[in-house]
Structure formats: C-alpha cells, structure tokens
Write a protein that holds these residues in place. Structure first.
Motif, mmCIF file in Angstrom:
data_model
loop_
_atom_site.group_PDB
_atom_site.id
_atom_site.type_symbol
_atom_site.label_atom_id
_atom_site.label_comp_id
_atom_site.label_asym_id
_atom_site.label_seq_id
_atom_site.Cartn_x
_atom_site.Cartn_y
_atom_site.Cartn_z
ATOM 1 N N UNK B 30 0.851 -1.181 0.000
ATOM 2 C CA UNK B 30 0.000 0.000 0.000
ATOM 3 C C UNK B 30 0.890 1.235 0.000
ATOM 4 N N UNK B 31 0.803 2.027 -1.055
ATOM 5 C CA UNK B 31 1.592 3.247 -1.191
ATOM 6 C C UNK B 31 3.069 2.975 -0.965
ATOM 7 N N UNK B 32 3.555 1.919 -1.556
ATOM 8 C CA UNK B 32 4.963 1.607 -1.458
ATOM 9 C C UNK B 32 5.381 0.913 -0.171
ATOM 10 N N UNK B 33 4.432 0.687 0.736
ATOM 11 C CA UNK B 33 4.754 -0.030 1.969
ATOM 12 C C UNK B 33 4.495 -1.516 1.773
ATOM 13 N N UNK B 34 5.490 -2.310 2.104
ATOM 14 C CA UNK B 34 5.310 -3.763 2.031
ATOM 15 C C UNK B 34 4.818 -4.271 3.374
ATOM 16 N N UNK B 35 3.767 -5.077 3.330
ATOM 17 C CA UNK B 35 3.232 -5.624 4.575
ATOM 18 C C UNK B 35 3.062 -7.116 4.413
ATOM 19 N N UNK B 36 3.313 -7.839 5.478
ATOM 20 C CA UNK B 36 3.155 -9.283 5.414
ATOM 21 C C UNK B 36 2.519 -9.760 6.711
ATOM 22 N N UNK B 37 1.556 -10.652 6.587
ATOM 23 C CA UNK B 37 0.896 -11.249 7.743
ATOM 24 C C UNK B 37 1.387 -12.680 7.876
ATOM 25 N N UNK B 45 10.528 -17.492 13.774
ATOM 26 C CA UNK B 45 11.281 -17.959 12.608
ATOM 27 C C UNK B 45 11.306 -16.892 11.519
ATOM 28 N N UNK B 46 10.152 -16.297 11.306
ATOM 29 C CA UNK B 46 10.052 -15.312 10.241
ATOM 30 C C UNK B 46 10.893 -14.077 10.544
ATOM 31 N N UNK B 47 10.825 -13.627 11.814
ATOM 32 C CA UNK B 47 11.600 -12.433 12.163
ATOM 33 C C UNK B 47 13.093 -12.691 12.042
ATOM 34 N N UNK B 48 13.521 -13.898 12.420
ATOM 35 C CA UNK B 48 14.936 -14.236 12.279
ATOM 36 C C UNK B 48 15.344 -14.210 10.805
ATOM 37 N N UNK B 49 14.449 -14.744 9.939
ATOM 38 C CA UNK B 49 14.749 -14.729 8.508
ATOM 39 C C UNK B 49 14.798 -13.294 7.994
ATOM 40 N N UNK B 50 13.925 -12.434 8.514
ATOM 41 C CA UNK B 50 13.953 -11.034 8.099
ATOM 42 C C UNK B 50 15.307 -10.416 8.397
ATOM 43 N N UNK B 51 15.850 -10.744 9.567
ATOM 44 C CA UNK B 51 17.139 -10.162 9.933
ATOM 45 C C UNK B 51 18.274 -10.799 9.114
ATOM 46 N N UNK B 52 18.273 -12.145 9.021
ATOM 47 C CA UNK B 52 19.439 -12.827 8.469
ATOM 48 C C UNK B 52 19.404 -12.913 6.949
ATOM 49 N N UNK B 54 17.205 -11.075 4.716
ATOM 50 C CA UNK B 54 16.966 -9.834 3.977
ATOM 51 C C UNK B 54 17.577 -8.617 4.649
ATOM 52 N N UNK B 55 18.257 -8.794 5.776
ATOM 53 C CA UNK B 55 19.045 -7.708 6.344
ATOM 54 C C UNK B 55 18.247 -6.610 7.029
ATOM 55 N N UNK B 56 17.094 -6.944 7.575
ATOM 56 C CA UNK B 56 16.389 -5.941 8.376
ATOM 57 C C UNK B 56 17.034 -5.922 9.761
ATOM 58 N N UNK B 57 17.941 -4.989 9.964
ATOM 59 C CA UNK B 57 18.757 -5.043 11.175
ATOM 60 C C UNK B 57 18.249 -4.132 12.286
ATOM 61 N N UNK B 58 17.124 -3.478 12.075
ATOM 62 C CA UNK B 58 16.613 -2.622 13.148
ATOM 63 C C UNK B 58 15.115 -2.807 13.313
ATOM 64 N N UNK B 84 13.320 -2.072 9.714
ATOM 65 C CA UNK B 84 14.073 -1.190 8.822
ATOM 66 C C UNK B 84 15.414 -1.826 8.527
ATOM 67 N N UNK B 85 15.770 -1.807 7.250
ATOM 68 C CA UNK B 85 17.119 -2.171 6.864
ATOM 69 C C UNK B 85 17.916 -0.881 6.762
ATOM 70 N N UNK B 86 18.859 -0.706 7.659
ATOM 71 C CA UNK B 86 19.557 0.570 7.731
ATOM 72 C C UNK B 86 20.399 0.797 6.475
ATOM 73 N N UNK B 87 21.001 -0.277 5.926
ATOM 74 C CA UNK B 87 21.872 -0.122 4.765
ATOM 75 C C UNK B 87 21.092 0.304 3.530
ATOM 76 N N UNK B 88 19.989 -0.378 3.265
ATOM 77 C CA UNK B 88 19.248 -0.146 2.022
ATOM 78 C C UNK B 88 18.161 0.904 2.211
ATOM 79 N N UNK B 89 17.672 1.042 3.448
ATOM 80 C CA UNK B 89 16.582 1.979 3.681
ATOM 81 C C UNK B 89 15.212 1.385 3.455
ATOM 82 N N UNK B 90 15.143 0.077 3.283
ATOM 83 C CA UNK B 90 13.849 -0.567 3.061
ATOM 84 C C UNK B 90 13.127 -0.762 4.385
#
Lengths: 200, 173
Positions: B30-37, B45-52, B54-58, B84-90
């Motif tokens: 929605x308006x460029x925001x990615x959302x996942x349920x 498990x999912x949050x760990x995968x997000x960090x490791x 796809x690099x969402x480090x914050x 938030x991925x600090x490196x990419x800004x995603x």
C-alpha cells in the motif's frame, strides 16, 4: 509610671504572644518544596525567577529535600503511580507544614479524567490553598502565598499540634467503597487486588 | 541504490518466500509499503529470517492493535513489527494475529534486543505475553495494576484504581 516607661522605651518594645511572634516568623520564611510534574512547574519556576521574584515574599528558598521544607507546592497533574511518592514526600516534611495545590490538574484532575490521573490531590492529602488556572499565572501563585501567609499569621501554633484536630479528609467526599466494589464486580475484576501503601 | 521501492519490496518478498516456503505469508502493498501477515506460531522464525536473509537489522517499533469492535475484524489482537534495513533503507511491516485466551508469542529480544521495552509496553497496555523475555514485567504502570488499559473493553476512567489510596489527614501527617 506608665508615662515614664513610655518615655524611656518609646517604640522600642512591643508586647505580643510567643505564638503570634512565631507565626509571624514562620509566615515570612516559607521554604517551598517544588513538586512540579507538569506545565504548572514552568510557572512555578517563573515565579521564583527574577521577573516575578518570589523572594520579595520571603519564600524563595526552594529545597529539593523534603526534610528542609515546610510548604509543599504541588504543580501539575499527579498520576496514580506518582501519588504514593507525593504522600511519602509529604510525610517526610517536618511540621509545621502547609500545602498549595496549584493548577486545575492538582486540584481536580483537570482535563485528564482517565484511569491514570488522580482526580484532585485533596482526596488523599491535606491542602491549604487552591489555585485555579491552566496553568495559573505567577501572580496567582504569589497571591496564594500571600494568602497562606495571612492564614499562618492568623492560625498560630506553639508546636504545630493544632493540626491534631484535623483528622478527617479535607477534599471531596471519599469515593464510595461500595461503589468501587460494584464497579469492579461489573468489570469482572477480583476484589483482592493489592492496596497501595505509600508509607511501608 | 538504483532500485526503486517496488523493486526492493518484491525482492524482499521473493527472498523470504523462497527461504521459508512452509510459512504461510500473506503479502500486500500500500503506497509503497510492504506488509506481510504471518501466523503467530511462526513469527520468531520469520523475524529471524527477516534479519538474516533480507538484512532488516533494526526493529523500529513493536506495537499492538485491539480490533474488538472493528467491523469485519476476525481476530482481536494484531501485533505489528516495523522493521528497517539501515543499509538499504527498506522498511517492512510484519503483522500477526492473536486471540484470547492464547495471547502468547515468543519474544523478539533474541533477534533485536531493542524489543525489550517495546514488548514490556505491549504487555503493560494489552496483556500480550512474550515468552523468553529477559525481564518481563510492566513498563509504565505500577506493578500492582491488574488491568490492561489500552484494550477496548477497558473503561476510560478506570476500574477504581485511581481511588485506591490511603487518605493522609493533617493529624496523621
């Protein structure tokens, strides 16, 4: 004889009671305890600062230790988590002591009619002077202190034990305990929820 | 950084879906925001995968929504993780749904330690229990408090908590 005394001493001696002299001295050297939790605290600071200069009225010595104070100025809303702290500080102040409830929130809860804000500190501790306003201007606080000084001069105390007669709550009527139980039962809350005890 | 937001978002989606094929993921944008349920059982498990992966480090925010009287809502509590991925800004919004009586999810403190106070606040206000949290207790309200005040069925003026104090009179003080 009387005229001889008058001639000798003139206006250098005046007779009064020790009570009145002590009250006069106390009223002109109030040491405020600034219990400032919100925007009223800014007005309190302004009152003490150079523009309004609370020291003109002999009560500029703000102390942040309750042991050294005799005037509690509650400036701002008091959250329910803060009230045990406020009561404890009040109990730590030496007698004789007085309390000013400054601003709409301290007097009545103000606009914050929510679960987290105490609806007037006078429900739970003694208050001598109330100041309306949101926040009150420094002039109003000065007027309250002048009024309190008049009260202290008129009241008089040898040992601050005249307060022993004031053994009932001075604020609005106590929130009905039965009503409290009814509200809790209606909301399915257990009745043995812990009571607050600020002293121990 | 030549990638625009939509490309990065779909790249995140592709990577997470391929690395966790057995986790049901409902993606939307929605308006460029990615959302996942994600189901609550797989949230850690999912949050760990997000960090490791796809690099969402914050972890920007962790909060909760009570859908008690919302029209069309199926589940009551919605837990929201803003990443938030600090490196990419995603940015990525991860949501999961919870229902009474099972309001327990694993704590995200082992993924991002910044979840510490956020989880305590979610417990304080909504009663969501985070298992594995290092210091799990109320954050803002007193420890004696027994309700969860941001739930929609909690009355605004409380259940008498603000009247529950001893009275100090002149003679007693």
């Amino acid at each position: 004889m009387a005229s001889e005394v008058k001639k000798q001493l003139g206006d250098n001696i005046f007779l009064t009671t020790l009570d009145a002299a002590a009250s006069w001295a106390r009223s002109n050297s109030l040491w405020p305890m600034p219990f400032a939790t919100a925007c009223c605290g800014i007005e309190l600071m302004s009152t003490a600062a150079s523009r309004h200069d609370l020291s003109r009225f002999g009560s500029e010595v703000m102390r942040f230790s309750p042991r050294q104070c005799d005037l509690m100025i509650v400036a701002g809303r008091v959250a329910m988590k803060m009230l045990p702290v406020l009561q404890r500080i009040w109990l730590q102040m030496p007698e004789p002591k007085w309390c000013i409830s400054m601003g709409a929130c301290a007097c009545s809860g103000g606009v914050f009619d929510t679960y987290a804000v105490v609806q007037g500190i006078d429900r739970f501790m003694p208050v001598d002077v109330y100041i309306p306003g949101c926040p009150p201007r420094p002039e109003q606080l000065i007027k309250a202190i002048v009024d309190l000084q008049e009260m202290i001069k008129a009241g008089g105390t040898y040992n601050a034990r005249e307060f022993a007669l004031r053994d009932s709550a001075e604020g609005p009527a106590r929130f009905d305990e039965e009503e409290l139980i009814r509200i809790r039962e209606r909301n399915g809350l257990k009745l043995d929820s812990p009571k607050y005890d600020p002293v121990h | 950084m030549a990638l625009d937001n939509t490309t990065v978002g779909s790249e995140v989606q592709i990577r997470l879906q391929s690395s966790l094929p057995d986790v049901a993921q409902t993606w939307s944008s929605f308006q460029g925001q990615e959302r996942v349920v994600v189901p609550a059982s797989h949230i850690l498990t999912f949050l760990k995968a997000c960090r490791d992966v796809t690099g969402f480090d914050q972890l920007i925010d962790l909060t909760c929504v009570d859908h008690l009287e919302m029209q069309g809502a199926v589940d009551r509590f919605e837990l929201v993780y803003c990443l938030l991925s600090v490196d990419v800004g995603t940015r990525l919004i991860v949501k999961t749904y919870l229902n009474e009586p099972n309001l327990t999810v694993p704590s995200a403190t082992q993924v991002w330690f910044g979840a510490d106070w956020l989880e305590r606040e979610a417990y304080d206000m909504f009663g969501i229990v985070f298992e594995g949290h290092p210091n799990f207790k109320r954050l803002l309200l007193p420890d004696e408090f027994v309700s969860f005040p941001l739930r929609k069925d909690y009355p605004q003026q409380g259940r008498g908590e603000r009247h529950n104090f001893p009275i100090i009179t002149r003679s007693k003080s």
